[in-house]
Design a protein around this motif. Structure first.
Motif, PDB file in Angstrom:
ATOM      1  N   LEU A  46      44.541  -2.661  24.413  1.00 60.30           N
ATOM      2  CA  LEU A  46      44.507  -1.799  23.246  1.00 60.30           C
ATOM      3  C   LEU A  46      43.942  -0.440  23.608  1.00 60.30           C
ATOM      4  CD1 LEU A  46      43.145  -4.311  20.563  1.00 60.30           C
ATOM      5  CD2 LEU A  46      45.523  -3.827  21.167  1.00 60.30           C
ATOM      6  N   VAL A  47      44.366   0.565  22.848  1.00 59.21           N
ATOM      7  CA  VAL A  47      43.827   1.919  22.988  1.00 59.21           C
ATOM      8  C   VAL A  47      43.155   2.278  21.674  1.00 59.21           C
ATOM      9  CG1 VAL A  47      44.361   4.358  23.348  1.00 59.21           C
ATOM     10  CG2 VAL A  47      45.629   2.613  24.611  1.00 59.21           C
ATOM     11  N   ALA A  48      41.865   2.564  21.719  1.00 58.77           N
ATOM     12  CA  ALA A  48      41.131   3.011  20.534  1.00 58.77           C
ATOM     13  C   ALA A  48      41.277   4.522  20.462  1.00 58.77           C
ATOM     14  CB  ALA A  48      39.664   2.613  20.633  1.00 58.77           C
ATOM     15  N   LEU A  49      42.114   4.969  19.538  1.00 59.93           N
ATOM     16  CA  LEU A  49      42.438   6.400  19.452  1.00 59.93           C
ATOM     17  C   LEU A  49      41.684   7.054  18.298  1.00 59.93           C
ATOM     18  CD1 LEU A  49      44.245   8.657  20.603  1.00 59.93           C
ATOM     19  CD2 LEU A  49      45.935   8.035  18.861  1.00 59.93           C
ATOM     20  N   PRO A  50      40.758   7.965  18.593  1.00 61.87           N
ATOM     21  CA  PRO A  50      40.072   8.694  17.510  1.00 61.87           C
ATOM     22  C   PRO A  50      41.046   9.667  16.851  1.00 61.87           C
ATOM     23  CG  PRO A  50      38.839   8.781  19.583  1.00 61.87           C
ATOM     24  CD  PRO A  50      40.211   8.291  19.909  1.00 61.87           C
ATOM     25  N   ILE A  51      41.232   9.522  15.559  1.00 65.01           N
ATOM     26  CA  ILE A  51      42.169  10.380  14.838  1.00 65.01           C
ATOM     27  C   ILE A  51      41.448  11.556  14.186  1.00 65.01           C
ATOM     28  CG2 ILE A  51      43.843  10.472  12.960  1.00 65.01           C
ATOM     29  CD1 ILE A  51      44.791   8.879  15.332  1.00 65.01           C
ATOM     30  N   LYS A  52      40.279  11.284  13.647  1.00 63.45           N
ATOM     31  CA  LYS A  52      39.514  12.317  12.945  1.00 63.45           C
ATOM     32  C   LYS A  52      38.137  12.422  13.570  1.00 63.45           C
ATOM     33  CE  LYS A  52      39.598  15.220   9.388  1.00 63.45           C
ATOM     34  NZ  LYS A  52      40.629  16.258   9.243  1.00 63.45           N
ATOM     35  N   ALA A  53      37.734  13.630  13.918  1.00 69.04           N
ATOM     36  CA  ALA A  53      36.440  13.831  14.575  1.00 69.04           C
ATOM     37  C   ALA A  53      35.295  13.547  13.615  1.00 69.04           C
ATOM     38  CB  ALA A  53      36.341  15.265  15.097  1.00 69.04           C
ATOM     39  N   ALA A  75      29.179   9.583  11.127  1.00 65.28           N
ATOM     40  CA  ALA A  75      28.552   9.592  12.448  1.00 65.28           C
ATOM     41  C   ALA A  75      29.524   9.207  13.552  1.00 65.28           C
ATOM     42  CB  ALA A  75      27.361   8.642  12.459  1.00 65.28           C
ATOM     43  N   THR A  76      30.594   8.517  13.176  1.00 58.23           N
ATOM     44  CA  THR A  76      31.584   8.097  14.160  1.00 58.23           C
ATOM     45  C   THR A  76      32.971   8.540  13.705  1.00 58.23           C
ATOM     46  OG1 THR A  76      31.766   5.951  13.057  1.00 58.23           O
ATOM     47  CG2 THR A  76      30.269   6.106  14.946  1.00 58.23           C
ATOM     48  N   PRO A  77      33.886   8.776  14.641  1.00 55.84           N
ATOM     49  CA  PRO A  77      35.236   9.212  14.266  1.00 55.84           C
ATOM     50  C   PRO A  77      36.044   8.058  13.694  1.00 55.84           C
ATOM     51  CG  PRO A  77      35.112   8.848  16.620  1.00 55.84           C
ATOM     52  CD  PRO A  77      33.716   8.680  16.092  1.00 55.84           C
ATOM     53  N   GLN A  78      37.086   8.393  12.934  1.00 59.86           N
ATOM     54  CA  GLN A  78      38.018   7.377  12.475  1.00 59.86           C
ATOM     55  C   GLN A  78      38.953   7.045  13.627  1.00 59.86           C
ATOM     56  OE1 GLN A  78      38.911   9.783   8.708  1.00 59.86           O
ATOM     57  NE2 GLN A  78      39.311   7.696   8.027  1.00 59.86           N
ATOM     58  N   ILE A  79      39.218   5.766  13.819  1.00 57.83           N
ATOM     59  CA  ILE A  79      40.071   5.363  14.929  1.00 57.83           C
ATOM     60  C   ILE A  79      41.220   4.489  14.441  1.00 57.83           C
ATOM     61  CG2 ILE A  79      38.127   5.381  16.550  1.00 57.83           C
ATOM     62  CD1 ILE A  79      38.384   2.240  16.500  1.00 57.83           C
ATOM     63  N   THR A  80      42.247   4.422  15.261  1.00 58.86           N
ATOM     64  CA  THR A  80      43.280   3.413  15.092  1.00 58.86           C
ATOM     65  C   THR A  80      43.423   2.698  16.423  1.00 58.86           C
ATOM     66  OG1 THR A  80      45.522   2.950  14.298  1.00 58.86           O
ATOM     67  CG2 THR A  80      45.248   4.873  15.746  1.00 58.86           C
ATOM     68  N   LEU A  81      43.968   1.502  16.379  1.00 61.52           N
ATOM     69  CA  LEU A  81      44.178   0.716  17.592  1.00 61.52           C
ATOM     70  C   LEU A  81      45.667   0.689  17.919  1.00 61.52           C
ATOM     71  CD1 LEU A  81      41.846  -2.360  16.913  1.00 61.52           C
ATOM     72  CD2 LEU A  81      41.374  -0.394  18.379  1.00 61.52           C
TER      73      LEU A  81
END
Length: 242
Positions: free
Chosen positions: A7-14, A20-26
């Motif tokens: 899987l790749v944890a991709l930060p979409i929103k900084a 405190a943490t970015p929004q991610i998608t997998l």
């Protein structure tokens, strides 16, 4: 590339002043060696081909309008659901084994601990919701049967609710699988220098950025499309909150 799913944890929103943490998608990277298709996979792939054939119809034809409408509906399906439904347990490590599922992530924007917490909060926690939604869709399906008596026009409501039931089932399966791996300490956050370098200069990804990153990471077309949907949905949510 691996011979197992990763899987790749991709930060979409900084990160922002309130997060405190970015929004991610997998995003799923299937094995490089294609696995033999089972009957379910063959059926799904056949349905995908039949659906995409509608896009070849002339503009204005009812088939093309159905395809455009269907694609619009798909774009509104939560990106978390797309991420979960494309996690194939059969391509990955077995629960309760000594192997682990790698999750590539950029260490400059998220820690391994925060990553696992987000996977639990944003993806694994949705298992019960998808199971409930699946049964609701199956309950509604028979109600759409009278539409079948209308000549020429296909029973689109039935196709839609059955597709939603299937989608929720797949997402539920993906969430349960991740939950089992997390409980057994089989989720393995793995730093990715390539992803880290790119995200450090592109904190808020655009669809154009996704295309560039997709080539760098050699993402499959489906993962690229899912990343596009995630970017659009998060951008849309942000604008509504402004």
């Amino acid at each position: 590339m691996s011979n197992k799913l990763r899987l790749v944890a991709l930060p979409i929103k900084a990160t922002t002043a309130t997060t405190a943490t970015p929004q991610i998608t997998l995003l799923s990277q299937p094995p490089t060696v294609a696995l033999q298709e089972n009957y379910l996979t063959k059926t799904i792939n056949w349905c995908d081909r039949q659906w995409n054939k509608l896009s070849d119809s002339a503009d204005g034809h009812w088939k093309k309008r159905v395809w455009n409408g269907g694609e619009s509906v798909m774009d509104r399906v939560p990106y978390t659901e797309w991420a979960l439904k494309h996690i194939e347990p059969g391509q990955s490590v077995a629960p309760n084994s000594t192997h682990k599922l790698d999750i590539l992530y950029p260490k400059s924007v998220i820690s391994d601990k925060d990553l696992l917490n987000m996977v639990k909060a944003s993806f694994i926690s949705r298992a019960a919701r998808h199971r409930r939604s699946m049964w609701i869709a199956l309950f509604i399906a028979p109600i759409t049967l009278p539409v079948a008596i209308i000549p020429v026009v296909p029973n689109l409501p039935l196709f839609y609710v059955l597709w939603r039931a299937w989608s929720h089932w797949r997402a539920h399966r993906g969430a349960v699988y991740l939950g089992r791996l997390l409980a057994n300490n089989q989720l393995n956050p793995r730093e990715s220098d390539e992803l880290d370098r790119f995200i450090s200069t592109h904190p808020n990804l655009t669809t154009k950025d996704i295309n560039t990153l997709s080539k760098i990471l050699k993402l499959p077309p489906q993962a690229t499309l899912e990343a596009h949907r995630a970017v659009k949905q998060i951008d849309s949510d942000s604008k509504r909150q402004e």
